[in-house]
Motif scaffolding. Structure first.
Motif, PDB file in Angstrom:
ATOM      1  N   PHE A 187       3.772   4.218  -4.471  1.00 14.43           N
ATOM      2  CA  PHE A 187       4.340   4.858  -3.284  1.00 14.43           C
ATOM      3  C   PHE A 187       3.253   5.249  -2.277  1.00 14.43           C
ATOM      4  O   PHE A 187       3.472   5.191  -1.065  1.00 14.43           O
ATOM      5  N   ARG A 188       2.077   5.633  -2.764  1.00 19.35           N
ATOM      6  CA  ARG A 188       0.980   5.955  -1.845  1.00 19.35           C
ATOM      7  C   ARG A 188       0.570   4.717  -1.058  1.00 19.35           C
ATOM      8  O   ARG A 188       0.339   4.787   0.155  1.00 19.35           O
ATOM      9  N   GLY A 189       0.442   3.584  -1.742  1.00 14.54           N
ATOM     10  CA  GLY A 189       0.064   2.350  -1.067  1.00 14.54           C
ATOM     11  C   GLY A 189       1.053   1.967   0.021  1.00 14.54           C
ATOM     12  O   GLY A 189       0.657   1.582   1.138  1.00 14.54           O
ATOM     13  N   LEU A 190       2.343   2.087  -0.266  1.00 14.05           N
ATOM     14  CA  LEU A 190       3.361   1.743   0.730  1.00 14.05           C
ATOM     15  C   LEU A 190       3.270   2.659   1.947  1.00 14.05           C
ATOM     16  O   LEU A 190       3.400   2.217   3.095  1.00 14.05           O
ATOM     17  N   LEU A 206      -6.252  -2.082   3.916  1.00 21.11           N
ATOM     18  CA  LEU A 206      -7.009  -2.324   2.686  1.00 21.11           C
ATOM     19  C   LEU A 206      -6.695  -1.263   1.631  1.00 21.11           C
ATOM     20  O   LEU A 206      -6.512  -1.573   0.453  1.00 21.11           O
ATOM     21  N   ALA A 207      -6.624  -0.019   2.062  1.00 18.19           N
ATOM     22  CA  ALA A 207      -6.340   1.058   1.113  1.00 18.19           C
ATOM     23  C   ALA A 207      -4.945   0.914   0.509  1.00 18.19           C
ATOM     24  O   ALA A 207      -4.746   1.138  -0.696  1.00 18.19           O
ATOM     25  N   GLY A 208      -3.977   0.522   1.323  1.00 15.69           N
ATOM     26  CA  GLY A 208      -2.623   0.338   0.811  1.00 15.69           C
ATOM     27  C   GLY A 208      -2.547  -0.744  -0.253  1.00 15.69           C
ATOM     28  O   GLY A 208      -1.904  -0.572  -1.296  1.00 15.69           O
ATOM     29  N   GLY A 209      -3.230  -1.867  -0.005  1.00 16.99           N
ATOM     30  CA  GLY A 209      -3.233  -2.941  -0.995  1.00 16.99           C
ATOM     31  C   GLY A 209      -3.920  -2.539  -2.291  1.00 16.99           C
ATOM     32  O   GLY A 209      -3.465  -2.875  -3.394  1.00 16.99           O
ATOM     33  N   LEU A 210      -5.017  -1.817  -2.187  1.00 13.71           N
ATOM     34  CA  LEU A 210      -5.742  -1.388  -3.378  1.00 13.71           C
ATOM     35  C   LEU A 210      -4.923  -0.409  -4.217  1.00 13.71           C
ATOM     36  O   LEU A 210      -5.047  -0.388  -5.457  1.00 13.71           O
ATOM     37  N   CYS A 211      -4.093   0.407  -3.587  1.00 13.07           N
ATOM     38  CA  CYS A 211      -3.257   1.338  -4.341  1.00 13.07           C
ATOM     39  C   CYS A 211      -2.274   0.607  -5.254  1.00 13.07           C
ATOM     40  O   CYS A 211      -1.990   1.064  -6.370  1.00 13.07           O
ATOM     41  N   VAL A 212      -1.766  -0.527  -4.794  1.00 13.13           N
ATOM     42  CA  VAL A 212      -0.881  -1.323  -5.646  1.00 13.13           C
ATOM     43  C   VAL A 212      -1.642  -1.825  -6.868  1.00 13.13           C
ATOM     44  O   VAL A 212      -1.123  -1.839  -7.990  1.00 13.13           O
ATOM     45  N   LEU A 213      -2.898  -2.235  -6.673  1.00 14.41           N
ATOM     46  CA  LEU A 213      -3.741  -2.646  -7.794  1.00 14.41           C
ATOM     47  C   LEU A 213      -3.954  -1.489  -8.770  1.00 14.41           C
ATOM     48  O   LEU A 213      -3.914  -1.666  -9.990  1.00 14.41           O
ATOM     49  N   ALA A 214      -4.171  -0.277  -8.250  1.00 18.88           N
ATOM     50  CA  ALA A 214      -4.362   0.894  -9.108  1.00 18.88           C
ATOM     51  C   ALA A 214      -3.123   1.163  -9.958  1.00 18.88           C
ATOM     52  O   ALA A 214      -3.230   1.578 -11.119  1.00 18.88           O
ATOM     53  N   ALA A 215      -1.942   0.929  -9.376  1.00 20.01           N
ATOM     54  CA  ALA A 215      -0.704   1.113 -10.138  1.00 20.01           C
ATOM     55  C   ALA A 215      -0.658   0.172 -11.331  1.00 20.01           C
ATOM     56  O   ALA A 215      -0.293   0.563 -12.448  1.00 20.01           O
ATOM     57  N   LEU A 216      -1.031  -1.090 -11.121  1.00 15.55           N
ATOM     58  CA  LEU A 216      -1.037  -2.072 -12.210  1.00 15.55           C
ATOM     59  C   LEU A 216      -2.053  -1.694 -13.287  1.00 15.55           C
ATOM     60  O   LEU A 216      -1.789  -1.846 -14.487  1.00 15.55           O
ATOM     61  N   MET A 217      -3.210  -1.215 -12.882  1.00 17.95           N
ATOM     62  CA  MET A 217      -4.226  -0.806 -13.847  1.00 17.95           C
ATOM     63  C   MET A 217      -3.744   0.372 -14.692  1.00 17.95           C
ATOM     64  O   MET A 217      -3.981   0.428 -15.907  1.00 17.95           O
TER      65      MET A 217
END
Length: 416
Positions: free
Chosen positions: A303-306, A391-402
């Motif tokens: 949700f943060r990334g979005l 860039l920050a929004g996309g990286l947050c989605v990666l953090a969710a997967l991790m």
């Protein structure tokens, strides 16, 4: 009379309010320093970056020092460093002095009162309601932002940036008596057990180790780094730092001003983030006692990334309803990630959990430092922050997967 644990937690709350407020001040002073000294925003952001790195990197060593020397001694020394770092800035004439004062001295000082302090207090003083107390203490960071940011912005606007620097120094020294009076290292020091502990539960103390606190912090890092859980938590938390302290915390006021919004209005919006962060982080602590922390982290980061992907279209000279929606939504999520991350470190690494969390938190601040400098460089080269938000929004989605990839079963504890 309340259990002594609540008095310790109250003192820790005030300490953490100050630490968060002291660390957040430079983000409001970027434009005033640029106007007076002519330093580039990237140069000024470098001081913020050093502050963020040391705020994180010193955390595991501070946790180990608290085991060896005690929380009171470490926190008092930290407050004195913050007071010196902030107060000395009024005499600076060169950018390297800014790097030393706000970067090194304030960074080390606030890093000694960072989130590892939360893990240490809750781990020693609480068995019942650990997650909830972690959430409340973590929310102190938002409260510090709420108190300091509008005050600093108003003082800097009306009286120049030196006045808030002196105010921060005085506030840091004012907290010292509270630390000496209320903070205690272990429940056993005052003849008690941790809140909610059974009578047969023994207090876990970490005795002296060969080489002292530094040796222990490095040993814990070496052993924890052999586990996949550590790298997944550290990687996700690095992105957390990029998307909060490093980007929004450091550059939101300047980015909003680029779109015609007054500094005081933008700083007030960032403070409102703090209001909702208090509620969001306390709720997150309550949920951490009841819900799988991995799932909480996955939801928070998604949700943060979005929200960050939508932010560039919301900035403007006036505060529209859509911006208020972002502030509320983002505020609820700001540091809600801390209670579940603390819980995962404690669950997988036992008594070494606070030190492990210190290293995980160090990755958070390294990520924040990269974002602070990187976003400043993007602004200097492209003229706006749009690419930084995407860039920050996309990286947050990666953090969710991790986060959801952390193993469900407990990793072996590091040896003590």
């Amino acid at each position: 009379m309340p259990h002594r644990a609540w008095i310790v937690a109250g003192a820790a709350f005030v300490i953490l309010i100050g630490a968060a407020g002291f660390r957040a001040v430079p983000g409001v002073l970027i434009d005033p320093l640029h106007a007076e000294f002519g330093w580039s925003r990237a140069t000024i952001s470098s001081a913020v970056s050093i502050n963020l790195v040391l705020f994180g990197l010193f955390s595991p060593f501070a946790a180990a020092l608290m085991d060896r020397l005690g929380m009171r001694r470490v926190v008092v020394c930290a407050l004195i460093l913050v007071a010196a770092g902030s107060g000395l800035t009024v005499f600076m004439t060169s950018s390297w002095q800014l790097l030393m004062c706000w970067g090194v001295l304030v960074g080390v000082g606030t890093g000694s009162m960072a989130m590892t302090f939360v893990a240490t207090v809750t781990g020693r003083w609480f068995v019942k309601h650990r997650g909830l107390v972690s959430g409340v203490l973590t929310a102190a960071g938002a409260t510090g932002q709420l108190i300091f940011l509008p005050l600093v912005a108003a003082l800097a606007t009306e009286h120049g940036w030196r006045t808030p620097a002196v105010v921060v120094s005085a506030c840091a020294l004012a907290v010292v008596p509270l630390v000496l009076l209320c903070l205690r290292d272990y429940p056993g020091d005052v003849g008690l057990t941790a809140y909610g502990a059974r009578g047969d539960e023994r207090e876990q103390r970490v005795g002296p180790v060969a080489g002292g606190a530094t040796a222990r912090a490095l040993r814990v890092l070496r052993e924890a780094s052999r586990t996949p859980a550590f790298w997944l938590l550290a990687g996700g938390f690095a992105i957390c730092g990029m998307s909060t302290n490093g980007l929004v915390g450091t550059h939101f006021v300047t980015a909003a001003h680029d779109h015609g919004m007054p500094h005081t209005t933008a700083a007030s919006l960032l403070a409102v983030v703090g209001i909702f962060d208090v509620a969001g982080t306390i709720l997150s602590g309550w949920l951490t006692d009841r819900v799988d922390p991995r799932l909480l982290l996955g939801g928070y980061y998604t949700f943060r990334g979005l929200s960050l992907l939508f932010l560039p279209s919301l900035l403007g000279p006036d505060v529209q309803p859509s911006m208020w929606a972002f502030i509320v939504f983002y505020g609820l999520d700001w540091i809600a990630t801390v209670p579940p991350t603390v819980a995962l470190c404690r669950d997988r690494f036992g008594a070494d959990g606070p030190v492990v969390f210190g290293w995980v938190f160090a990755s958070h601040q390294i990520g924040a430092a990269f974002a602070a400098v990187g976003a400043g460089a993007i602004r200097d080269s492209l003229g706006d922050y749009r690419l930084a938000w995407y860039l920050a929004g996309g990286l947050c989605v990666l953090a969710a997967l991790m986060s959801v990839s952390v193993r469900a079963n407990r990793e072996p504890e590091t040896s003590r």
